[in-house]
Scaffold this motif. Structure first.
Motif: not given
Length: 381
Positions: A223-242
């Motif tokens: 929500p509130g995030v559009e394509e090609n708008t984010v500078d940094v994505v932080l993924m800490v101990f989340i990918f392992s939950a998928l």
């Protein structure tokens, strides 16, 4: 990485918080040296001394630490050592554990239950662990210097997306160090309860931060995030939950929201970590993929595997094509060598990808405990 840093990393909300207290069944006993076998040198290097001033955190995210275990050292002199490979006894024990796990997998009924609605179990986890949230994770800026850049006073308009299990544990520390009046921080979690806790926190400030429920492997953007708008994505101990079936869609979503040249900061569990080795019967879902006692899922990664995933290379068996709701089909209980499906064009450049190994010791009981984490930076092409 210092001992304090490692403990802070492990303190990211996770059902493994008390892991180090429950290791007697799988740690390797070390013989106690005879008195007089080791003498203390008057020329001890600074980083090997007990002086706190030499045990400082540092900014290079891929040095990981500087306390090396050399031949002849007393392994129980310090609480932790960096870059220690597992010894033969631990490797043998680990393989025995993995064979036992494969031989006693989760039933198909239970597998469907855990995979069909993983958010349910994370909601229960956060409901029971609210008090552990939102400590100041100082290690974030030290491990990922780009966060210094985006939170600097002169940085200008910047957007950071934190995707996580317990996203607030990294989002709030970013705000605590923020001096950029034009920073916008989106904290997203697939647990409704986690988002409720974030929004009720005293430091939740909608001028800088927005917390929402979002499944990173869904077919919609946050929500509130559009394509090609984010500078940094932080993924800490989340990918392992998928589920492995969800990786492809998750990577595509992160690629969509990032600006060209935008960066992913990643940290998660590595194969052979103590948390994996300690699993008993009835927890094995698929190779390197498990159900914890509270119903949450966790995967343990190989370095080359992560490099393929973030480059846009996916195994046929773990492709999301044709998969629905992250439900994993039953697989044989032995490892396989899957063929790969290559993306039409690579999604990310692997800027850095490292294996952070540490050996923690219980000096009183003379026990050794091996931890393994993966850390990387991936840049959108």
């Amino acid at each position: 990485m210092t001992a304090d840093t490692a403990l802070a990393v492990d303190a990211v909300p996770s059902p493994d918080l008390e892991l180090a207290k429950q290791t007697s069944a799988l740690t390797v006993q070390e013989a106690i040296p005879e008195a007089g076998d080791e003498t203390k040198s008057s020329r001890t290097p600074p980083h090997r001394s007990h002086d706190p001033q030499y045990n400082m955190k540092r900014s290079d995210p891929f040095m990981f630490g500087s306390r090396y275990l050399d031949e002849g050292d007393n392994v129980f002199e310090f609480n932790a050592w960096d870059h220690v490979e597992t010894d033969d006894a631990y490797k043998e024990y680990s393989e025995q554990q993995f064979a036992m796990q494969r031989a006693s997998p989760v039933s198909d009924f239970e597998k469907n239950k855990f995979n069909s609605d993983p958010a349910r179990f994370w909601n229960l986890f956060y409901k029971n662990n609210t008090a552990n949230f939102f400590k100041n994770r100082k290690w974030l800026q030290q491990e990922f210097p780009v966060l210094h850049t985006v939170t600097a006073e002169e940085a200008g308009p910047r957007v950071v997306l934190e995707v996580g299990a317990g996203a607030g544990n990294t989002a709030f520390p970013i705000l605590a160090h923020n001096k950029n009046p034009k920073l916008r921080l989106h904290a997203c979690d697939f647990s409704k309860k986690a988002v409720e806790v974030m929004r009720s926190h005293a430091e939740y400030n909608t001028e800088f931060m927005q917390a929402d429920v979002w499944d990173v492997a869904s077919e919609v953007l946050p929500p509130g995030v559009e394509e090609n708008t984010v500078d940094v994505v932080l993924m800490v101990f989340i990918f392992s939950a998928l589920s492995p079936l969800q990786w492809e869609q998750a990577v595509k979503n992160i690629h969509r929201v990032l600006k060209p040249g935008g960066e992913v900061c990643f940290r998660d569990y590595g194969r052979g970590d103590l948390a994996q080795v300690r699993f008993k019967k009835g927890r094995y879902l698929e190779e390197n993929f498990y159900i914890r006692g509270d119903g949450t899922r966790v995967y343990f990664f190989e370095k080359d595997e992560l490099a393929r995933i973030w480059s846009g290379v996916f195994d046929e068996e773990t492709s999301t094509n044709g998969a629905k709701d992250g439900i994993s089909e039953p697989t044989p209980n032995t490892p396989q060598q899957p063929s790969a499906v290559i993306a039409k064009s690579p999604l990310f450049d692997i800027e850095e990808l490292g294996v952070d190994r540490r050996m923690l010791v219980n000096r009183a009981k003379k026990l050794k405990m091996y931890r393994c984490w993966m850390q990387g930076r991936f840049r959108k092409k």
